[in-house]
Design a protein around this motif. Sequence first.
Motif, mmCIF file in Angstrom:
data_model
loop_
_atom_site.group_PDB
_atom_site.id
_atom_site.type_symbol
_atom_site.label_atom_id
_atom_site.label_comp_id
_atom_site.label_asym_id
_atom_site.label_seq_id
_atom_site.Cartn_x
_atom_site.Cartn_y
_atom_site.Cartn_z
ATOM 1 N N LYS A 119 0.841 -1.198 0.000
ATOM 2 C CA LYS A 119 0.000 0.000 0.000
ATOM 3 C C LYS A 119 0.872 1.243 0.000
ATOM 4 N N HIS A 166 -11.017 2.572 15.947
ATOM 5 C CA HIS A 166 -10.474 2.429 14.592
ATOM 6 C C HIS A 166 -10.345 3.771 13.905
ATOM 7 N N ARG A 220 -12.159 4.909 11.418
ATOM 8 C CA ARG A 220 -12.857 4.932 10.118
ATOM 9 C C ARG A 220 -13.579 3.608 9.883
ATOM 10 N N ARG A 259 -15.801 -1.532 4.159
ATOM 11 C CA ARG A 259 -14.638 -1.727 3.289
ATOM 12 C C ARG A 259 -13.339 -1.874 4.078
ATOM 13 N N HIS A 260 -13.365 -1.522 5.344
ATOM 14 C CA HIS A 260 -12.161 -1.633 6.165
ATOM 15 C C HIS A 260 -12.198 -2.916 6.996
ATOM 16 N N LEU A 271 -9.660 -6.469 10.757
ATOM 17 C CA LEU A 271 -9.758 -5.039 10.494
ATOM 18 C C LEU A 271 -8.522 -4.584 9.732
ATOM 19 N N VAL A 272 -8.689 -3.577 8.888
ATOM 20 C CA VAL A 272 -7.585 -3.072 8.095
ATOM 21 C C VAL A 272 -7.702 -1.552 8.013
ATOM 22 N N ASN A 273 -6.629 -0.894 7.551
ATOM 23 C CA ASN A 273 -6.587 0.572 7.413
ATOM 24 C C ASN A 273 -6.769 1.260 8.766
#
Length: 341
Positions: free
Chosen positions: A42, A206, A208, A212-213, A223-225
Amino acid sequence: MVAETDVVLNRLLFQYDLYPYRITPFERVYKIETDRGLFALKKKKLTVHQIEHLKVTYQLSQNLVIDAVTPLPSKYGDLVISGDGETCYLMPWIEETVPVTDLKERYRMLFIKAGQMHRATMRRDTQNSDDLYAQLTQIAMARKQEWEGFLNVAEHHVYPSPFEQVVFDSAGIRLSHIQQAMTFFSRGEPKDEEGKGIGMRRALCHGRLNPRHLLIERERCLLVNLEECREDFFILETASLMEQACVMYNGAPQWEKWLHDYLTACPLREEEGIFLFHLMLCPKAPSLFFNSYLTEKKKDEPGSIRKWMRFSRNHKLMLSSLWSWLEKEKKQAEAASPKEA
């Protein structure tokens, strides 16, 4: 141009001792295929604070505190690589088995994962929240003014638009809800029997949370981002997630299921549940709808009405489910009090 991009990516991947045989660009990441497995690279401009946030989540993930996809360290031990005005980091590639369009499953898992993250990182002590109550009082007042401003404009039209007429239909109950929230928050932080403030608990948020995360691969859900993660009053993020689902979810919402999953993972105290309910009485979404509608050069009446009706339906069902839970908790507490005595 492609060759130049590959050269840059290969230089970055060299720091991970990775030699790709295929690089595939996606929306925000590159899929890196190597003999050692699949990875996601990324590239994103990150601030110093965002890099520190990623380091925090990396430690929590390594210690199995939270389920998250975090950066992998380079061979030099760096979680984030900076250069040429950009930053990038490498993650394992997760082959998702649930499409991004399946909001029913994604919101189900998102409520579970949010609850687990909040519970696992929650501080035992509470923090004074007088400033929070004062801030929310101001926010409720501002949202009331936004409602009144929109209604004032619409009332001066000889023929209110279809969207304005739909808003008129729910204005009374909406303004009543906002007034109820304003009254609650203006009382300030609740006090215990000794007159001391009952503060609110904090946890890792988090920052956000949205469908999509979240990456879902069969039984794995991560969980991501997490670049915007921070410690905060977690109940604010819970409210934000619930309001977002009211706006986004187009179908029969599973509020009883979603609330049960979240509250099972992260039980709330009585004052936190009451706080959450009043926070949901004055959502931000109507103000955003008003601003979007007023600034549109070409009005999309059907689209605006459709979004408003979806939000109104989902929000009403959510409030009903949340109130039912509060009533159930109250009855259980009253039934337990004689036994404790």
